[in-house]
Design an enzyme around this catalytic site. Structure first.
Site, PDB file in Angstrom:
ATOM      1  NE  ARG A 106     -92.411 -33.643   3.266  1.00 23.69           N
ATOM      2  CZ  ARG A 106     -90.942 -34.185   2.698  1.00 23.69           C
ATOM      3  NH1 ARG A 106     -90.341 -34.646   2.110  1.00 23.69           N
ATOM      4  NH2 ARG A 106     -91.961 -35.146   1.279  1.00 23.69           N
ATOM      5  CE1 TYR A 164     -90.512 -22.558  26.205  1.00 20.37           C
ATOM      6  CE2 TYR A 164     -90.635 -24.947  24.582  1.00 20.37           C
ATOM      7  CZ  TYR A 164     -90.627 -24.253  25.369  1.00 20.37           C
ATOM      8  OH  TYR A 164     -92.373 -24.123  24.712  1.00 20.37           O
ATOM      9  CG  ASP A 189     -82.365 -21.848  23.072  1.00 20.40           C
ATOM     10  OD1 ASP A 189     -82.661 -20.778  22.802  1.00 20.40           O
ATOM     11  OD2 ASP A 189     -83.186 -22.818  23.671  1.00 20.40           O
ATOM     12  CE  LYS A 230     -91.494 -18.770  22.222  1.00 21.78           C
ATOM     13  NZ  LYS A 230     -90.597 -19.954  23.068  1.00 21.78           N
TER      14      LYS A 230
HETATM   15  C1  PLP Z   1     -90.391 -21.262  23.698  1.00 21.07           C
HETATM   16  C2  PLP Z   1     -89.161 -21.487  23.447  1.00 21.07           C
HETATM   17  C3  PLP Z   1     -88.906 -22.783  22.974  1.00 21.07           C
HETATM   18  C4  PLP Z   1     -89.126 -23.741  21.933  1.00 21.07           C
HETATM   19  O1  PLP Z   1     -90.141 -22.682  21.234  1.00 21.07           O
HETATM   20  P1  PLP Z   1     -91.062 -23.743  20.459  1.00 21.07           P
HETATM   21  O2  PLP Z   1     -90.844 -22.090  18.870  1.00 21.07           O
HETATM   22  O3  PLP Z   1     -92.717 -22.587  21.038  1.00 21.07           O
HETATM   23  O4  PLP Z   1     -91.423 -24.310  19.682  1.00 21.07           O
HETATM   24  C5  PLP Z   1     -87.345 -22.744  22.287  1.00 21.07           C
HETATM   25  N1  PLP Z   1     -86.461 -22.736  23.589  1.00 21.07           N
HETATM   26  C6  PLP Z   1     -86.459 -21.621  24.351  1.00 21.07           C
HETATM   27  C7  PLP Z   1     -85.832 -20.438  25.340  1.00 21.07           C
HETATM   28  C8  PLP Z   1     -87.715 -21.219  24.124  1.00 21.07           C
HETATM   29  O5  PLP Z   1     -88.544 -19.756  24.957  1.00 21.07           O
END
Ligand code: PLP
Length: 374
Positions: A48, A100, A172, A197
């Protein structure tokens, strides 16, 4: 070394015990103690907190963003939550309005429970950002290009506003990836990724990451949040993301060139009110995007003439695209975004979000054009 080379050679040491060139996946949850229990004998104690497969990935993530340290998480939202959970009680955070939806939920529903507060602003308006600052503001959270409206915000300007106020800028960078946008070089303190992604790249692994410009700034706090609140990712997921990083530069270049061609092909389509893509000269953030990105990414949104019904119908007529959520995989996706976001969505009901994949661009253009014809 150039980024393409770093992405292939970081965290890639040949396994010393077997000579294996591809990295091993270590599933052990526990690691042997030193006889006197003074220090970890082999860098790790318990899964962890850390593990060898994750350490390889974190080395590659650090190199990818040009940071000082990285932390892998179970998901992008786990990584985002950790940033907000690491703030002192009473902290104020400035969030963008277009962000998001999961980050919006953490900000508006959970941060107040943790004793903090949040103001959401249109972050393309820098005066609105300045006006939102309070003596307790510790963090500005930016997302550019934003989800799902593809808004562009000026990271150099935001970093300056944050730092003048003694706050940090978190970006982000999921949509752009470090191939197209370098937030730490533009002044950001922390970069967040949903590695689910483009980093994973094949729609088969959940994960998140934080990359820090300076280790001293908040590494220990974030490490503590991850391990004590339990947001650690699995070794198998770390391994898949590491594998994805190896080919990310090639993939993202193609995602971006395909998306630009699709956006241009649809820009004046009579069935559409607008195509949101920062690579189009009429996009309001185009000039900033041209400055701070090397290409405009693989995501675009379409606002369909009519309303919800017309938009949903277009998404139901695609043949090569799949009507599904998420983004950044090799296959092209289209979705009615407000439906995916649910009742708290602020997304226009006629908006379709499109993730352009790696198929031949002629097939992608033809598929969307036939779906728009009805
Ligand atoms: C998908 C996404 C998230 C969240 O990520 P997860 O891996 O689904 O928890 C945050 N910001 C953006 C821009 C995203 O596309």
């Amino acid at each position: 070394m150039k980024l393409e080379t770093l992405l292939i050679h970081s965290g890639a040491d040949v396994d010393p015990s077997t000579g294996a060139v591809a990295p091993p996946i270590h599933l052990s949850t526990i690691f042997e103690h030193a006889p006197d229990n003074s220090e970890p004998l082999h860098d790790h104690l318990y899964i962890r907190e850390s593990n060898p497969t994750q350490s390889r990935l974190e080395e590659a993530l650090t190199a990818a963003e040009g940071g000082a340290a990285a932390l892998f998480f179970a998901s992008g939202l786990g990584a985002s939550a950790a940033v907000l959970q690491s703030l002192p009680s009473g902290s104020h955070v400035v969030l963008p309005r277009d962000v998001y939806h999961g980050v919006r939920k953490i900000g508006h529903e959970f941060v107040p429970r943790w004793g903090g507060s949040v103001t959401a602003v249109d972050m393309t308006d820098l005066d609105a950002v300045r006006a939102a600052l309070t003596p307790d503001t510790r963090l500005i959270w930016a997302e550019t290009p934003s989800n799902p409206l593809l808004r562009i915000v000026d990271l150099v300007a935001l970093a300056e506003i944050a730092h003048d106020h003694g706050a940090r800028l978190v970006v982000d960078n999921t949509f752009a990836t470090p191939i197209l946008q370098r937030p730490l070089e533009l002044g950001a303190d922390i970069v967040m990724h949903s590695t689910t992604k483009y980093m994973g790249g094949h729609s088969d692994v959940l994960g998140g990451a934080l990359v820090l410009k300076e280790r001293a700034s908040s590494y220990d706090e974030l490490f503590e949040v991850r391990s004590v609140l339990g947001a650690a990712g699995s070794p198998f997921n770390a391994w898949l993301v590491l594998r994805g990083l190896r080919s990310m530069a090639c993939r993202v270049e193609r995602h971006a060139s395909n998306a630009l061609a699709v956006a241009k092909a649809l820009a004046d389509h009579p069935a559409l009110e607008a195509v949101y893509y920062p690579g189009l000269p009429e996009h309001p953030g185009h000039d900033i995007a041209r400055r701070q990105m090397s290409a405009y990414g693989g995501m675009l949104s379409l606002s369909v003439r009519g309303g919800r019904e017309q938009a949903v119908a277009v998404a139901s007529r695609v043949r090569i695209f799949t009507n599904a959520t998420s983004l950044g995989g090799v296959e092209s996706l289209i979705e009615h975004r407000a439906s995916s976001e649910g009742p708290t969505s602020t997304t226009p009901q006629n908006l379709l979000r499109v993730s352009i994949g790696l198929e031949h661009v002629d097939d992608l253009k033809a598929d969307l054009l036939q779906a728009l014809e009805g």
